[in-house]
Scaffold this active site. Structure first.
Site, mmCIF file in Angstrom:
data_model
loop_
_atom_site.group_PDB
_atom_site.id
_atom_site.type_symbol
_atom_site.label_atom_id
_atom_site.label_comp_id
_atom_site.label_asym_id
_atom_site.label_seq_id
_atom_site.Cartn_x
_atom_site.Cartn_y
_atom_site.Cartn_z
ATOM 1 C CG ASP A 225 -1.688 1.118 1.459
ATOM 2 O OD1 ASP A 225 -2.773 1.461 0.508
ATOM 3 O OD2 ASP A 225 -1.758 1.922 2.500
ATOM 4 C CE LYS A 229 -2.058 5.203 0.957
ATOM 5 N NZ LYS A 229 -2.465 4.895 2.384
#
Lengths: 369, 369
Positions: A225, A229
């Site tokens: 994750d 980003k």
């Protein structure tokens, strides 16, 4: 010289994915719509689509947002992105947008089709920005050519002004030198909480108990994750990177990566507590702390993701709770850098990030400021 | 459904006040204009006006930004805001803006006249936002009615995304509970630097030597600049406040406020070093630090400005150099709050704040994103 008359500015919205974030967004819209009307922005939610069903506003301009949940059950029809699109296009307003609140990799494949038809896309879905580069490039090219706007503040740091800050730095000719950030609420909590002497597995367990992890905590611990980003931010700066280009230190020990049942994870993780204890002790003895960080170095073009050591006086050391933080080091903001910090996960603030984009879009279309 | 063709988006700019910030802005524009052209935004600087002279682009769409300084001297005519306005209006583009880079209280009196003619105003000038409330109200009313945009990111924290962040919080229906900030680079430096045992007068002197103070350091030490900024933020939240409503603790000792010559200030200030030493010692003994803070409490509607005590783990305690920091505590961002931090003073980054507004304005007018 006056701009559009108040009554003219209507946005027709199609929402895909009324899950936690989508629900929070619909509730925020329901509360805000009367105030926005007074400011000349009329938001009409024309369709809501989940994986099972679809609700279309037919005899009214907007679905009744105080009651949509029941209506989906009673009046919902088979979901069809094609029907949703045609229904939006049949709306009388020239301004149409689709809000993708799914985490799906499939829905982003439709962004170019929508944008080619002048339908704007607003999303907290990270999959396009961190998926295959050519697909990202195609959407950005459409955007740059003016087909439609593509907005995604909610993809990094939820509602925190991170994408917008980066865009402004780039737009005004600043040179990005480095971007670093604690970008996962879960990993922020774990490293902010874990003190020398603590057991790693117990801290992960406490994050899970508080609802900070995905059902299978390995999704958070893997760091993917965070990689998504930092890639989003790096691509914004011009880096041509794929997910697989970014060395990512997973916190899931090798032997546990293929465990069938994530439920065993906690007991299995405990076997690695001593390793973590030693690592933490060493870092603490050096007067430092560990933080799980994604970083992008503009000079080398390299992104990296994993735990890193910081002095106790570094801005990343002072984080609490599940806070996110992003530091932009640029030609203008160099020593000290520009920092945005705060809660960066959760349905309400992610929805607020999406909502902020919708308001910005309304201004782009001519709404007053 | 495609938006405006690339070639259509031209902004005609009139700049008032080519001082430190105005000069930096013109230089940033000069460098960025070719890139902006490729993105479909054409910026034409039609006029530059200082208190002595005015330069108008006559045979070319834009003043030559690599040479404007010489041209002002050679070809400048008497300054006239009326002539500047008519010259902007004579431009063929429908999008016109005036950038006020002065610190004057006079220029803001013209904002309503400009806006009534559809001329947008972009400024880092704090005087309208923190001057008499009715004048501020009048401009905001014009803006809300859609006469023209009024943008002022540079008024608080220079280029830091503070105004835009606050607007997004408000737009998306968040409730502001409290805003607190270290809003003066000079006072930030003084309190970040001063340690128990240091002499206050020497720290002020070191700030002056580094060029962080106004020529008369009392302007910074009075706190008025901070009061102007916190009023700007409070009014954005709906508070009807005048400058005189805000209790402001001046750091200029009573007897020195009417000193004719600010140059005596440093020797005179030394007489108060012992007082400060005692105050600092007491704060340090309690495990705290002093920071010069402006705060707005939404429930009571009260603003306050002055030194305040913070625990050493508070985000305000970790500041270095001349950093600004603003903390927004809201219904959604409550414990921890949303924080923006970084260099918040200086010509280049203030100009970047103005430039960011100009780009946003271009997007509001239909530029691609």
């Amino acid at each position: 010289m006056n701009r559009k008359a108040l009554s003219e500015l209507t946005l027709a919205v199609g929402l895909v994915g009324p899950g936690a974030v989508g629900k929070a967004l619909l509730e925020q819209l329901r509360v805000a719509i009367p105030k926005l009307e007074r400011e000349g922005i009329s938001l009409e939610v024309r369709s809501i689509l989940n994986s099972q069903q679809m609700l279309l506003a037919k005899n009214t301009p907007s679905i009744d947002l105080s009651n949509w949940d029941d209506e989906v059950i009673q009046k919902g029809t088979d979901p069809s992105l094609g029907v949703l699109t045609e229904h939006l296009k049949a709306s009388e307003t020239p301004h149409r947008l689709i809000v993708d609140c799914t985490a799906s990799s499939l829905i982003p494949k439709f962004y170019p089709k929508w944008m080619e038809q002048g339908i704007h896309v607003v999303t907290p879905n990270k999959k396009l920005n961190s998926g295959p580069y050519p697909a990202w490039r195609a959407v950005k090219t459409l955007q740059a050519a003016g087909a439609a706007h593509y907005m995604y503040e909610g993809t990094v740091g939820a509602g925190l002004p991170i994408i917008s800050t980066l865009k402004t730095l780039l737009d005004t000719g600043d040179d990005i030198l480095r971007i670093e950030g604690v970008l996962s609420g879960t990993l922020s909590y774990i490293f902010n909480t874990m003190k020398p002497g603590d057991r790693f597995s117990e801290v992960v367990w406490s994050a899970k108990r508080r609802g900070y992890t995905e059902p299978d905590a390995r999704e958070d611990l893997s760091g993917t994750d965070v990689t998504r980003k930092i890639i989003t931010l790096a691509r914004e700066c011009g880096a041509e990177l794929e997910l697989s280009d970014v060395p990512t230190e997973s916190l899931v020990p090798e032997p546990l990566r293929n465990l069938e049942d994530g439920g065993d994870l906690m007991t299995e993780l405990a076997k690695f507590d001593d390793e973590w204890a030693a690592r933490l002790r060493e870092v603490d003895d050096a007067g430092e702390v560990l933080r799980y960080v994604g970083s992008y170095d503009a000079e080398s073009g390299v992104c990296q993701v994993g735990p890193r050591r910081f002095s106790k006086s570094h801005p990343f050391a002072g984080l609490t709770s599940t806070e996110n933080i992003v530091s932009f080091t640029t030609s203008r903001y160099c020593n000290p850098s520009l920092i945005v910090r705060g809660p960066g996960a959760g349905p309400a603030i992610t929805a607020a990030g999406v909502f902020g984009d919708i308001i910005t879009l309304a201004r782009y279309m001519g709404a007053h400021s």
